[in-house]
Structure formats: C-alpha cells, structure tokens
Design a protein around this motif. Structure first.
Motif, mmCIF file in Angstrom:
data_model
loop_
_atom_site.group_PDB
_atom_site.id
_atom_site.type_symbol
_atom_site.label_atom_id
_atom_site.label_comp_id
_atom_site.label_asym_id
_atom_site.label_seq_id
_atom_site.Cartn_x
_atom_site.Cartn_y
_atom_site.Cartn_z
ATOM 1 N N VAL A 119 13.658 -21.140 -60.589
ATOM 2 C CA VAL A 119 13.158 -22.447 -61.014
ATOM 3 C C VAL A 119 13.771 -22.792 -62.366
ATOM 4 O O VAL A 119 13.742 -21.979 -63.290
ATOM 5 N N GLU A 120 14.313 -24.017 -62.469
ATOM 6 C CA GLU A 120 14.925 -24.487 -63.713
ATOM 7 C C GLU A 120 14.211 -25.757 -64.177
ATOM 8 O O GLU A 120 14.039 -26.695 -63.409
ATOM 9 N N VAL A 121 13.801 -25.756 -65.448
ATOM 10 C CA VAL A 121 13.179 -26.930 -66.054
ATOM 11 C C VAL A 121 14.167 -27.503 -67.069
ATOM 12 O O VAL A 121 14.569 -26.813 -68.010
ATOM 13 N N GLN A 151 18.305 -28.817 -72.772
ATOM 14 C CA GLN A 151 18.463 -27.414 -72.423
ATOM 15 C C GLN A 151 17.767 -27.121 -71.099
ATOM 16 O O GLN A 151 16.992 -27.935 -70.604
ATOM 17 N N THR A 152 18.077 -25.936 -70.571
ATOM 18 C CA THR A 152 17.516 -25.538 -69.280
ATOM 19 C C THR A 152 16.738 -24.240 -69.428
ATOM 20 O O THR A 152 17.285 -23.230 -69.876
ATOM 21 N N LEU A 153 15.465 -24.294 -69.066
ATOM 22 C CA LEU A 153 14.613 -23.103 -69.047
ATOM 23 C C LEU A 153 14.621 -22.559 -67.629
ATOM 24 O O LEU A 153 14.422 -23.309 -66.674
ATOM 25 N N ARG A 154 14.850 -21.248 -67.480
ATOM 26 C CA ARG A 154 14.998 -20.640 -66.162
ATOM 27 C C ARG A 154 14.006 -19.487 -65.974
ATOM 28 O O ARG A 154 13.734 -18.737 -66.905
ATOM 29 N N PRO A 168 2.020 -18.497 -60.287
ATOM 30 C CA PRO A 168 2.598 -19.712 -60.880
ATOM 31 C C PRO A 168 3.433 -19.387 -62.116
ATOM 32 O O PRO A 168 3.163 -18.422 -62.832
ATOM 33 N N LEU A 169 4.440 -20.224 -62.373
ATOM 34 C CA LEU A 169 5.281 -20.090 -63.559
ATOM 35 C C LEU A 169 4.807 -21.063 -64.628
ATOM 36 O O LEU A 169 4.474 -22.220 -64.327
ATOM 37 N N VAL A 186 14.622 -26.341 -58.041
ATOM 38 C CA VAL A 186 14.214 -25.109 -57.363
ATOM 39 C C VAL A 186 15.368 -24.635 -56.490
ATOM 40 O O VAL A 186 15.817 -25.362 -55.595
ATOM 41 N N HIS A 187 15.853 -23.438 -56.769
ATOM 42 C CA HIS A 187 16.863 -22.811 -55.919
ATOM 43 C C HIS A 187 16.121 -21.856 -54.980
ATOM 44 O O HIS A 187 15.803 -20.720 -55.339
#
Length: 626
Positions: free
Chosen positions: A559-561, A566-569, A585-586, A601-602
C-alpha cells in the motif's frame, strides 16, 4: 593507549632533621647559590651572542604562502526536538488481567525463559480491535497440585467504549497447552479470522465459526511434530493462488532429558538455563493451503530445510519471521531471525521454490561476521523511499541490528551504529521489536520489549538485570545528528520505563482514536497495555483491504500513500515482533497535511488499484475489484 608508569622512591615526602644551631651549612649554601646565579647570567649572554652570529650567517630564505584550500562546507544538521507523547499503563483500567504461566518450578528448563506472544485482531468483525494472549502450561511431570484455574489462552473482546471483557470460554479458547506464539488470519476466506498457535509439542489450529473458535488441528494437518518446539509463525500467500499458506519457525531439538543432562551452571554451582548453542537445530515448516481447510507440508520440496554443511544436522534455531518482498519483484520472501546461528533470507523463486541467501545478502551475520542471538524481527520502508530496513532484536551485549537495503538489489548492510539505534541497545536483551509511527509525523519509529533470561543474572554480570525497561526510538529523519533518538521517560510518561521481563509485543488502535497503542507480554508475569495519549495535532490515514481475487485479508499487498510530494509505503503483514501479531489495518501518519493525493494498492496477484477519494483521520476500506 599505552599507559606510562612512573616509579618513585618510597622516601619521597619524608623530611630529614637538621641541627639549626650549626651555621656552616647555611653559609656554604648561600655561596653556592650566588655562584650558580653569576654563571647563569654569563651563560645567557654568551648564548645570545652565539645565536646572533649563527642567525647572521644562516638567514632563512623567503617561503611562499601556502595555497588557499577550499574546505568542504559543513552539512547543516536538522535540529532534533523529540515530541512529548505519553504512553499510559491502562492495563487494569481497561479490564486486562492476563498473567503468563511458564510452568517453572526449579528444574530450569529452557522453554520456561522464552515467554509467549500476543495478537491484536478483530475476531468478531465489529470493527474494534480485540486482544489475544498466548499462555503456557504446567509440565506433565510436575507432581505439585495443578493450578486452579488452569492456565489457558486469553481472549478479550473490545466493547468500543474503553473496556475489554474476557470472553475466552465462550469463544472456545479455554484450552491448556504449552503455547508460544500466535498467527491470526482469514485462511479460508470466509470472512472470519482463524488462529494458529505454536507450542512446545503439538501445535494447534482453530477455525473461526462466526465468533466462536473450533479446534481443527487434525483435519488441517497443521499439528507438526509431537516433540517439536515451534515459535514464530506467519500467514503468507507465497504462490499467489489466493489462499494463505503458513510458515512456522522451529527453534531447537529439545526434551527434558536433553536439557537436564547438560548440567548448566550460573556460577559454577547453581543450576542455570542453558544457551541454545548447546542444542541441535531444527527444520522449520512451510504448509501449502490446499483448500477445503487442509494444508500440505512442502518444507523439503520448497527449499526451506537448511542443514549445517559441517555436521549435516538442521542449521536453523528460528524464533522470528517477517514476510516482505525484499527485492520488489512482486513475490513475498521470508527473513528468519535465528538464535546463535546465521539468519536466513528465503528468496521466493516465483512461487516454485525458495533459495536461502542470508549470507550472500549480508543479513546472516553481524558486521564482524559473527552470528548473534536473534529474537524478534520486523521490516519497513523507514526512510519514506525504497530503502528497506530490517530490525532484529538480539541478545545482551550484541545490540539491535538494523540491516538496510537502499536499492532493489539483495544487498544489506547493518547501519545500527550509524543511525544511532545500536549503542543504546547494546546492554539490553531485546525480544519484541517493530517499526510504527507513534506520533503520526510520517516517519516510522521503533519500539522494543526487553528482559533477560536469568533471574539472578546480576550475580555474574553486574551490568545486567532480569527486568529491563522497554525502549522507544523516535525517527528524526536521515538529515539529523542521529536518525533514531532514544526517547527519555520524561517524554513518554515513564510507564514504559518500568522494568519488566518483556517478551512479545504488538501495536494497534485499541481505543479508536487513530493513534497506535502498545501491548507487551511478560514472561511469568502480567501483560501490559499502554494507551497512546499523543496530542501533537498530526493527521493520519488508516487503510484496511478486502481481497476478492487475492486472499481476503490482502496479506502481502503493498500500500502506497501519496502525500505532500512523497510516498509512504507499507506491506500488509500483521506478523512481526516476537511470537506476536499486530493489527491488520495499516496506519499512515501524515503530519500536518490535511489531505492526501491518492492511495495505491499493489495486490499480490495484481493489478494495482488507485484510490483518490481518501478520508483522513478515518478508516478507508478498500475492496479489490473482481
């Protein structure tokens, strides 16, 4: 540095007695002093004249000034101001009264030292996170009266109003066995979370049937060996067929007879708990989910049985496991923390086999090439880029490891010292350890649960104590004086600093306010629950997946936000720490940002899914398209 020693006469400091009535000595002494004074003046004059003549005939030649050197600019370091975030012990206030029972009664058997784990899960699908604690049992040869009530597992239901209620019996978990760890997941994709317990002896599996657990160990095939000692466990979908498989760590070849014959001593006289180095290793298990509630042991054919090349016996002495995609190829790999032997990295060969590459990738040993006493483990993108960090808790005087991979290649280096994490952990014996963002600033911090094995360890190692404080490390970012800063008790409230015999640890939002609370188990003692009372004004995004083509829990998804450029993974992987599992849950802290651009979401089986309607300070449930 070599130390110089100056010898001195023993008579130094003594005063001789003289006859004060005799004046000859005084007269002679005065005459000598005047003679020395005159000679000294003459010598100075003569020396000055000689020096002047030498200088006149040896005038130094003019020397060109040195070239101007451009010094490198000093890197500007970001100021470090650790936020104050109290963690308050609310164990009793919330109704948690679990006390771990380890069966110890004087024989000093090794399993008695290892404690047990815990899990944060939503067993009844009401949206609140519940608590599960693993218990151990009395030894079958113990002739003392059995404890009343007997030690059993403990499940506490969250009522969503700040209280937990013990529902162990009605949930079907009032069972006794020598439990160690727990792995919780919806392994049959029916919408309920099922439970696997590792144990000394036979492992146990319980299927969730609408909030009540029914044992299905025999029909599932997950019991393992009756003489095995299983520890950490993780649900994964290693072949991406949409069904969750199971990896189970096995520690050592152990029995009461093997343990007692060793004759371990603490001080040469007193019986002590023996080190794992005195025991033979054991093969771990890998079970493939065949569907219909049945699993098949594929350990040998999938390449996870590693032997010692010198002796031919099993090499692993495994305690912790973290599933993660170490090289970003889309296939979940396994990193295994081994106690006193090299760590393993099982590289997934597209679901067909695993190759053990711990030594080749640099994660097997410490920087000097030695194996350490590894316990708990976690992995995360702690620098908000593609830098993957693997944190491993180690034995006392070995410091916590932080293996870092800064590219997509399988190449790790231990950066515990350079990041500031290592030195404060050197004298500590760490079991549970994980990354989490406790202040929601967008950077992942580190928590560890600590405690020694021997109650009287201070008698032979004065720097060690049986009970030790938990540790909290704030992530200051890579541009500061140090990347990880140990948080002082004044900034976390002090309850975490109370000494316990820490073992398992987990995190989750237990009170529904969005920040992450802590749960810690204690070997032979009461569990602890710490409420996060942060008031820093940071926002967050919570994400829970529901798979339709992949496994229902979305375990293994990336999951990437995307927020603020920037990207939080994070991978969906609740298994982490030591014998424990955090919530499914994340939680992504986003600091002062009041919106995010999107969430990607990958899914394990692909393709990726983009979500733009993202709610901050709330739970976002993302369902995989069919």
């Amino acid at each position: 540095m070599k130390e110089e020693v100056v010898a001195r006469d023993e008579t130094v400091g003594q005063v001789e007695e003289y006859d004060l009535d005799t004046g000859d000595d005084r007269i002679i002494g005065q005459a000598l002093r005047w003679s020395f004074l005159v000679l000294g003046i003459v010598g100075v004059i003569a020396g000055g004249v000689a020096g002047g003549i030498w200088w006149f005939h040896h005038k130094p030649e003019a020397v060109a000034p040195p070239p101007k050197v451009e010094l490198p600019k000093t890197r500007e370091l970001a100021s470090i101001e650790v936020p104050r975030v109290p963690f308050v012990d609310v164990t009793q206030d919330w109704g948690i009264d679990f006390v771990h029972f380890n069966g110890a009664y004087g024989e000093k058997l090794l399993p008695e030292t290892m404690g047990s784990g815990c899990a944060i899960l939503d067993y009844d699908n009401d949206g609140d996170q519940d608590l599960l604690f693993v218990n151990s049992d009395r030894w079958p040869w113990d002739e003392r009266p059995a404890p009343d009530p007997p030690p059993v597992m403990a499940l506490y239901a969250n009522d969503g109003k700040g209280k937990f209620h013990n529902v162990t019996k009605e949930a079907g978990l009032a069972v006794s066995f020598y439990g160690m760890g727990v792995a919780a997941a919806d392994c049959d994709n029916d919408g309920d979370v099922d439970l696997f317990f590792s144990a000394v002896g036979r492992n146990r599996f319980f299927r969730n049937e609408g909030g009540r657990f029914v044992e299905a160990t025999d029909e599932s095939g997950l019991g393992g060996g009756d003489q095995a000692w299983s520890t950490g466990a993780a649900w994964i979908d290693y072949d991406k067929d949409g069904r969750l498989d199971l990896f189970v760590c096995n520690y050592i070849k152990w029995s009461r007879e093997i343990d007692r014959v060793q004759g371990f001593k603490l001080d040469g006289k007193t019986r002590a708990y023996g080190p794992p180095s005195a025991f033979e290793g054991a093969f771990s298990y890998l079970y493939h989910n065949e569907g219909n509630g049945r699993f098949r042991d594929v350990s040998a054919e999938m390449g996870i049985q590693v032997t010692n090349p010198s002796t031919g016996v099993p090499m692993g002495k495994s305690l912790g496991v973290i599933p993660t995609d170490v090289d970003g190829d889309g296939w979940i790999d396994l990193i295994v923390a081994n106690d006193t032997v090299q760590n393993f990295l099982f590289h997934n060969q597209q679901g067909k086999k695993f190759e053990e590459k711990g030594a080749l990738t640099g994660i097997a040993f410490d920087p000097n090439g030695y194996a350490r006493g590894a316990m708990g483990i976690d992995a995360a993108f702690f620098r908000n880029d593609k830098t993957l960090g693997v944190v491993i808790g180690n034995f006392a005087n070995e410091m916590t490891a932080l293996y870092v991979r800064d590219s997509d290649f399988l190449n790790f280096a231990d950066e515990a010292v350079s990041t500031g994490l290592g030195p404060p952990t050197r004298s500590i014996l760490t079991f549970g350890v994980f990354f989490f963002d406790y202040d929601l600033d967008g950077r992942l911090d580190i928590f560890s649960a600590n405690g020694h094995l021997e109650e009287e360890i201070h008698k032979v190692h004065v720097s060690q104590r049986y009970r030790q404080p938990c540790q909290l490390f704030w992530n200051a970012g890579p541009d500061g004086e140090t990347e990880f800063v140990e948080v002082e008790p004044a900034l976390h409230g002090g309850d975490l600093a109370k000494r316990i015999v820490g073992r398992g640890a987990a995190y989750g939002d237990l009170d529904g306010d969005g920040d992450l609370d802590l749960v810690v188990t204690e070997n032979g003692g009461p569990a602890r629950v710490f409420r996060n009372d942060q008031e820093v004004g940071h926002h967050f995004v919570r994400v829970q997946l529901e798979g339709t083509r992949d496994n229902r829990d979305g375990i293994g998804a990336l999951v990437e936000v995307h927020v603020g450029g920037q990207t939080l993974r994070a991978y969906v992987c609740p298994t982490k720490s030591y014998l424990s599992q955090s919530e499914l849950p994340l939680t992504f802290g986003i600091g002062k940002h009041n919106s995010v651009e999107s969430v990607t979401v990958h899914w394990p089986g692909g393709p990726k899914q983009e979500v733009t309607d993202v709610q901050i300070d709330a739970m976002n449930r993302i369902v995989q398209p069919k």
